[in-house]
Write an enzyme that holds these catalytic residues in place. Structure first.
Site, short mmCIF file in Angstrom:
data_model
loop_
_atom_site.label_atom_id
_atom_site.label_comp_id
_atom_site.label_asym_id
_atom_site.label_seq_id
_atom_site.Cartn_x
_atom_site.Cartn_y
_atom_site.Cartn_z
N HIS A 120 0.78 -1.09 -0.01
CA HIS A 120 0.07 0.00 -0.06
C HIS A 120 0.79 1.23 0.27
O HIS A 120 0.55 2.29 -0.76
CB HIS A 120 -0.80 -0.03 1.19
CG HIS A 120 -1.72 1.24 1.25
ND1 HIS A 120 -3.05 0.93 0.83
CD2 HIS A 120 -1.54 2.55 1.88
CE1 HIS A 120 -3.58 2.37 1.30
NE2 HIS A 120 -2.81 2.85 1.92
N GLU A 121 1.94 1.44 0.88
CA GLU A 121 2.74 2.60 1.03
C GLU A 121 3.63 2.64 -0.18
O GLU A 121 3.77 3.70 -0.62
CB GLU A 121 3.84 2.45 2.10
CG GLU A 121 2.86 2.26 3.61
CD GLU A 121 1.82 3.49 3.86
OE1 GLU A 121 2.02 4.47 3.02
OE2 GLU A 121 0.64 3.14 4.44
N HIS A 124 2.06 4.32 -3.24
CA HIS A 124 2.06 5.93 -2.67
C HIS A 124 3.40 6.49 -3.22
O HIS A 124 3.32 7.41 -3.86
CB HIS A 124 1.84 6.28 -1.39
CG HIS A 124 0.43 6.02 -0.68
ND1 HIS A 124 -0.71 6.56 -1.42
CD2 HIS A 124 -0.21 5.29 0.20
CE1 HIS A 124 -1.82 6.51 -0.73
NE2 HIS A 124 -1.52 5.76 0.41
N ASP A 131 -5.04 7.41 -1.30
CA ASP A 131 -5.83 6.48 -0.50
C ASP A 131 -7.12 6.48 -1.02
O ASP A 131 -7.98 7.61 -1.48
CB ASP A 131 -6.02 6.97 0.83
CG ASP A 131 -4.57 6.86 1.74
OD1 ASP A 131 -4.03 5.52 1.29
OD2 ASP A 131 -4.32 7.57 2.34
#
Length: 856
Positions: A120-121, A124, A131
């Site tokens: 997830h990170e 980014h 998000d």
């Protein structure tokens, strides 16, 4: 698994891949339709983690690492997050994990497995996606019903409020918004029929993929839709990210990729070699400025216990001082006395570099993580291409300070491959860019250009010095402390050869406004630089970091100036921030940077101040940022960040099972008070592709909001400019539709709103426009709105974010939110789905994808 408080290098690896061993390859997560391979990343661990197998990368600071393992910005704030403040698709700054998050397995239950959170990170950080949940707008209307903000809408769950005693009750409706009150929570089913999306809830076991267009929830009120024009994350990765070109030309993999490589580094004492140009063109004012700046660096900037060497080069190269530990003021003065004062000969840069490497090898036999500060005034007389490869392979960090733009191969090599910075400093007598440049290569705080007053705040005050450099004659100088004490020449040291006057404040300088007065009987130029360090070891100072979004520009795209004002990751907001951009030809442009969430600025109130720079001219330019707070308006704010969400609980077999509460976050209250800071960023180069400067359209509006009051629509947004976020646009075009996708894909086909009475205001102003449609708005109706703006050359902006508003009328008693069939948002899907199996090779420079069809 539980990791000890001082984990080894291999244990750090396992933190990030606890479940990634499958068929001989390491996966960030094991998925049916997607396997993401991670190849390389740099992890910086805290200095308290004692292990001999960490790389001792002395200047591999937090600014260089992909992943920072560091303490939180406030007590108990352990949430993982990624710092990103660019446009959609732009790479983020870093991923932040706290030691507590990595060492305590309790957080796996709250956020999901570390491997999934890492994916997830990383999305980014690398691909610039956002998000798909929203803390600010967790619910919205769609087709007359309340929906949880999520992607995809196939994620099923229940709505409840959690009482103070830990019990559940139906969510209540706020009659003002017709949406649930704050405290209403969406609890997802633990077992789902959908596999997306990682950017919404990576902790769900069935979630293994990113949202694609055919399942993307474009109506959700989340940051992904707002920042990325309602695009799916998968679309952004393939169309807008740094890897878009590589992804389009990928070939199938013939074999599994190698295991991922994590480089674990840890800061050690700094090792620096000053490599100083003493060629003939440096004679005169330049050699004096070099001596002044290097003296300031050695006396006030370089940290205690660091090791420093000095090398000079011209026709030949020589070592003036081998590596010396900075252990006293006497040592500092010894080094100052060795600085060169005369210049002659040619400019053999490779000899200087080679000699610098020899000095750096004295402590441990290599130069990995060591630093060279390379100062020169122009083009080399030798072939810099001949020594560039060995410099790149050395692992040293080379920062270049140049009086004049040096020739391109060296410039490009040093900026793009050697990990350091490249700063252009004017050699005008009124410029103290070189002083600032030396100071910017440290953690010290430097202030200047103060119009008579410099504010020392409570976070700094140690080793405070005022340094005045004059051109011709020793001026009269008076400095007054906040309590009224007067310092005159009798309290200061004067160096007639260096033409400097210095006042060193003993102990810790008083917090408050320090006033100075400089009087001179002759017409001369002078500069003043004030340097101060942290007042307490356990209280980090307020710092400023600045940079441009590009180092090279051909005029086809605008440039953006960024300045981050913070204290230990805590944003400082409401400060007054100005950027000065000075070209090598002498043209100076000043911009006020804003933290308003409009134009170039990504988020309001995050301590990142931004502005577009449109006055592009050929050549190299320097960047300097000044920050001040003179009226006590600044304050610390809660960080705004992207990151994996805390999960309060799940629905298992129709029953909500609550997770332990998230650890409370206690924001320490600390008055900022008056302060001043300056920071110098890397220089940048412009080579315009055309003969005339580019004309940029108004910036895209990113904060459009809509509200329906009875039959009146109220829109509000931040005004764009004539050129991006500067000046005043000529006109607005507003359109609406019942269909979000139609407005997004074909703005011109939307219904037109009469804007004849709307006159655009100056960029940054708040705009509002209310109007009635030609028909009564029915209860339960949702409408979508978008705006384009136009400049005097008829150039149109991109379509704004799409705002939506619903008209919801309730009876006398606002209803609660029920959970029919234990699920408000059940979508039953029974069809044959074609799933694409995608394999990512994630690397800093290259990525690969393989595809194959599998039918389920």
């Amino acid at each position: 698994m539980v990791v000890s408080e001082n984990p080894s290098r291999s244990a750090v690896f396992e933190i990030f891949r606890p479940e990634m061993v499958t068929e001989g390859s390491y996966y960030l997560y094991d998925a049916l339709d997607e396997k993401v391979y991670f190849k390389e990343a740099t992890i910086l661990v805290p200095p308290q983690w004692n292990s001999k197998d960490f790389f001792k990368a002395r200047t591999e600071s937090f600014e260089k690492a992909h992943i920072k393992i560091d303490n939180a910005n406030s007590a108990n704030n352990t949430e993982p997050y990624t710092k990103q403040y660019g446009e959609c698709g732009a790479e983020g700054e870093y991923i932040h994990f706290t030691p507590e998050y990595l060492l305590n397995d309790t957080f796996i239950q709250l956020y999901g497995s570390r491997g999934r959170v890492f994916v997830h990170e990383w999305a980014h950080l690398r691909w610039g996606v956002y998000d798909e949940y929203s803390k600010e707008k967790p619910f919205y209307f769609s087709n007359g019903r309340i929906e949880a903000t999520r992607c995809s809408k196939n994620i099923e769950g229940q709505f409840y409020e959690v009482t103070a005693g830990g019990s559940l009750q139906p969510c209540r409706i706020d009659p003002q918004t017709s949406l649930p009150y704050d405290g209403c929570t969406f609890f997802p089913d633990r077992n789902q029929i959908t596999n997306s999306s990682i950017m919404f809830l990576p902790s769900l076991d069935p979630v293994t993929a990113f949202c694609r267009e055919n399942e993307h929830n474009s109506q959700a009120q989340n940051m992904q839709n707002k920042k990325c024009s309602n695009k799916a994350t998968w679309t952004v990765i393939f169309e807008d990210s740094v890897d878009k070109d590589a992804l389009r030309s990928l070939k199938p993999l013939e074999s599994p990729p190698p295991p991922p490589s994590f480089k674990v580094v840890q800061r050690a004492q700094r090792v620096v070699c000053l490599v100083l140009d003493v060629s003939g063109s440096m004679e005169g004012a330049r050699i004096l400025q070099q001596q002044q700046a290097a003296t300031h660096f050695l006396r006030y900037i370089i940290e205690d216990q660091a090791s420093v060497g000095i090398v000079t080069f011209s026709t030949s190269a020589s070592t003036l001082r081998s590596l010396t530990i900075i252990d006293s003021d006497i040592t500092r003065e010894t080094l100052v006395q060795l600085l060169p004062k005369r210049a002659s000969g040619s400019t053999n840069m490779c000899l200087g570099l080679s000699q610098g490497f020899q000095v750096l090898q004295e402590d441990n036999g290599d130069v990995l993580g060591d630093e060279i500060i390379f100062l020169t005034d122009g083009q080399a007389t030798d072939n810099i291409d001949g020594c560039a490869p060995s410099a790149i392979q050395s692992g040293a960090i080379i920062s270049t300070l140049a009086f004049t733009p040096v020739y391109y191969p060296m410039e490009k090599c040093f900026m793009m491959k050697l990990g350091g910075t490249f700063i252009y400093a004017s050699d005008e007598l009124t410029s103290n860019q070189l002083m600032d440049a030396f100071a910017s290569l440290t953690l010290s705080t430097t202030s200047d250009w103060f119009n008579g007053t410099v504010s020392v705040d409570q976070t700094v005050g140690n080793k405070t010095s005022f340094v005045i450099i004059y051109e011709i004659r020793f001026p009269s100088i008076y400095i007054q402390s906040p309590s009224g004490s007067i310092y005159t020449q009798t309290n200061m040291s004067h160096d007639g050869l260096l033409k400097t006057v210095t006042l060193n404040i003993p102990g810790t300088a008083e917090p408050g406004d320090w006033k100075y007065s400089i009087q001179t009987t002759s017409n001369q130029a002078f500069t003043i630089t004030v340097t101060s360090q942290a007042a307490h070891e356990d209280v980090p100072p307020i710092i400023v970091k600045t940079h441009m979004n590009q180092q090279f520009n051909d005029g086809t795209k605008p440039m953006t100036v960024f300045a981050e004002v913070s204290q230990n990751y805590r944003p400082v907001i409401n400060a007054e921030v100005w950027a000065t951009l000075e070209s090598e030809t002498g043209s100076v442009h000043t911009l006020q940077l804003l933290d308003n969430g409009a134009g170039a600025d990504a988020f309001q109130g995050d301590g990142i101040y931004s502005r577009y720079f449109t006055k592009l001219v050929d050549g190299r330019s320097s960047l300097k940022v000044r920050v001040k707070n003179q009226d006590v308006q600044t304050r610390f704010a809660a960080p705004k960040k992207s990151g994996a969400p805390y999960v309060p609980g799940y629905v298992v077999n129709g029953v909500v099972q609550l997770n332990p509460p998230k650890p409370p976050v206690s924001e320490e209250l600390l008055e900022v008070g008056n302060f001043t800071r300056t920071a110098t960023g890397e220089s940048f180069k412009v080579k315009l592709s055309g003969t005339t400067p580019p004309n940029f359209p108004p910036n895209r509006i990113t904060d459009l909001s809509a509200e329906i009051q009875e039959d009146t629509v109220l829109l509000s947004w931040t005004a764009p400019g004539e050129d991006l976020d500067q000046g005043t646009a000529k006109s607005y075009e507003i359109r609406w539709s019942f269909d979000l996708d139609m407005l997004r894909n074909s703005f011109s086909n939307g219904h037109v709103v009469n804007t004849a009475a709307v006159s655009p205001h100056e960029a940054g102003s708040v705009e509002q426009h209310s109007f009635n449609l030609s028909f009564p708005i029915q209860n339960g109706t949702t409408l979508f709105f978008a705006v384009q703006s136009e400049d005097e050359q008829n150039a149109k902006s991109e379509t704004s974010n799409i705002a939506q508003a619903s008209k919801i009328l309730h009876g006398p008693k606002p209803p609660g939110v029920s959970n029919p069939g234990m699920n408000l948002t059940v979508l039953v899907i029974s069809l044959c789905v074609v799933i694409m199996v995608i394999c990512f090779i994630v690397a800093v420079t290259a990525w690969a994808v393989r595809r194959r069809n599998r039918f389920v």
